[in-house]
Design a protein around this motif. Structure first.
Motif, PDB file in Angstrom:
ATOM      1  N   VAL A  27       0.834  -1.209   0.000  1.00 49.05           N
ATOM      2  CA  VAL A  27       0.000   0.000   0.000  1.00 49.05           C
ATOM      3  C   VAL A  27       0.868   1.259   0.000  1.00 49.05           C
ATOM      4  CG1 VAL A  27      -2.021  -1.139   0.989  1.00 49.05           C
ATOM      5  CG2 VAL A  27      -0.447   0.036   2.507  1.00 49.05           C
ATOM      6  N   ALA A  28       2.022   1.209   0.643  1.00 50.98           N
ATOM      7  CA  ALA A  28       2.932   2.369   0.612  1.00 50.98           C
ATOM      8  C   ALA A  28       3.444   2.598  -0.813  1.00 50.98           C
ATOM      9  CB  ALA A  28       4.094   2.167   1.574  1.00 50.98           C
ATOM     10  N   TRP A  31       0.617   4.199  -2.713  1.00 52.94           N
ATOM     11  CA  TRP A  31       0.519   5.596  -2.271  1.00 52.94           C
ATOM     12  C   TRP A  31       1.587   6.440  -2.965  1.00 52.94           C
ATOM     13  CZ3 TRP A  31       3.635   9.186  -0.062  1.00 52.94           C
ATOM     14  CH2 TRP A  31       3.008  10.323   0.447  1.00 52.94           C
ATOM     15  N   HIS A  35       1.163   9.621  -5.557  1.00 49.49           N
ATOM     16  CA  HIS A  35       1.584  10.946  -5.084  1.00 49.49           C
ATOM     17  C   HIS A  35       3.038  11.226  -5.458  1.00 49.49           C
ATOM     18  CE1 HIS A  35      -2.096  11.365  -2.772  1.00 49.49           C
ATOM     19  NE2 HIS A  35      -1.908  10.148  -2.333  1.00 49.49           N
ATOM     20  N   ALA A  51       5.804   7.859   2.398  1.00 50.87           N
ATOM     21  CA  ALA A  51       5.551   6.432   2.583  1.00 50.87           C
ATOM     22  C   ALA A  51       5.878   5.994   4.023  1.00 50.87           C
ATOM     23  CB  ALA A  51       6.306   5.605   1.555  1.00 50.87           C
ATOM     24  N   LEU A  54       3.107   7.115   6.140  1.00 47.88           N
ATOM     25  CA  LEU A  54       1.924   6.277   5.923  1.00 47.88           C
ATOM     26  C   LEU A  54       2.016   5.003   6.751  1.00 47.88           C
ATOM     27  CD1 LEU A  54      -0.741   5.761   4.349  1.00 47.88           C
ATOM     28  CD2 LEU A  54       0.661   4.571   2.658  1.00 47.88           C
ATOM     29  N   GLU A 115      -7.239   7.093   3.751  1.00 54.49           N
ATOM     30  CA  GLU A 115      -6.481   7.057   2.505  1.00 54.49           C
ATOM     31  C   GLU A 115      -7.327   6.413   1.415  1.00 54.49           C
ATOM     32  OE1 GLU A 115      -3.519   8.394   1.849  1.00 54.49           O
ATOM     33  OE2 GLU A 115      -3.050   8.922   3.916  1.00 54.49           O
ATOM     34  N   ALA A 117      -6.130   5.654  -2.685  1.00 56.20           N
ATOM     35  CA  ALA A 117      -5.113   5.908  -3.706  1.00 56.20           C
ATOM     36  C   ALA A 117      -5.165   4.832  -4.782  1.00 56.20           C
ATOM     37  CB  ALA A 117      -3.724   5.946  -3.068  1.00 56.20           C
ATOM     38  N   ARG A 119      -3.013   3.705  -8.446  1.00 54.34           N
ATOM     39  CA  ARG A 119      -1.841   3.952  -9.301  1.00 54.34           C
ATOM     40  C   ARG A 119      -2.292   4.703 -10.560  1.00 54.34           C
ATOM     41  NH1 ARG A 119       2.492   0.645  -7.438  1.00 54.34           N
ATOM     42  NH2 ARG A 119       1.776  -1.224  -6.352  1.00 54.34           N
TER      43      ARG A 119
END
Length: 191
Positions: A27-28, A31, A35, A51, A54, A115, A117, A119
């Motif tokens: 997930v990081a 994210w 971003h 990251a 997060l 969160e 997000a 890709r």
């Protein structure tokens, strides 16, 4: 990296707190892809927008009862995620804003959306909306709230399409970035 797939090829899977630690790097990474303006930006790390931040944020939120993480997969690759948990208004809005939000957001079941997000190659395909819908289904709130950077135009556009409305400025810390506090009365989303 795989190429974008059709909406039918996307599978959303929910995870509870005990299932999240092995997914933290995935997930990081999502994210960070979503971003790019914050990656390798020393100022972003100082503001808690990185990251590693997060990782710390999710680890701290795992203790909340009802914590739910949803991950979107296509052909076995994680392409998006979101997480949220039920919370009380005093915790979520803080002392400065709690009295300024609608009464229902203070007294009815509230979901804090932390969160969401996707890709970039998979953005604008409905995946963020599907992740959001899965979180609403899992948590069953009357209200949902989130914080969005005013500069996050893609996110702001998605949240507006989902029916979120601006409720005021918000800072996590006195010297932190100013976010837009957004609110959604669940059941009133646009068509």
């Amino acid at each position: 990296m795989t190429t974008p797939s059709t909406r039918a090829d996307v599978v959303i899977r929910p995870y509870g707190p005990g299932q999240v630690p092995p997914l933290m790097d995935v997930v990081a990474d999502i994210w960070a892809d979503a971003h790019p303006e914050l990656v390798d930006n020393p100022g972003a790390e100082a503001l808690g927008l990185s990251a590693p931040a997060l990782h710390r944020q999710i680890s701290g939120h795992l203790k909340h009862q009802g914590f739910t993480l949803v991950v979107a997969y296509t052909t076995g690759t994680a392409v998006g995620f979101g997480y949220a948990f039920p919370c009380d208004a005093a915790y979520w809005f803080g002392a400065d804003l709690v009295d300024q939000v609608p009464e229902g957001a203070r007294t009815e079941r509230l979901m804090g959306l932390c969160e969401l997000a996707v890709r970039p190659p998979w953005q604008s395909q409905g995946i963020g909306s599907r992740l959001h819908a899965e979180l609403l289904k899992a948590i069953a709130p009357s209200w949902s709230s989130l914080l969005a950077l005013p500069s996050n135009h893609r996110g702001q556009d998605l949240y507006a399409r989902l029916g979120y409305e601006y409720a005021g400025p918000y800072r996590n810390t006195p010297d932190g970035p100013e976010f837009d506090l957004l609110l959604l009365r669940v059941g009133t989303q646009p068509g």
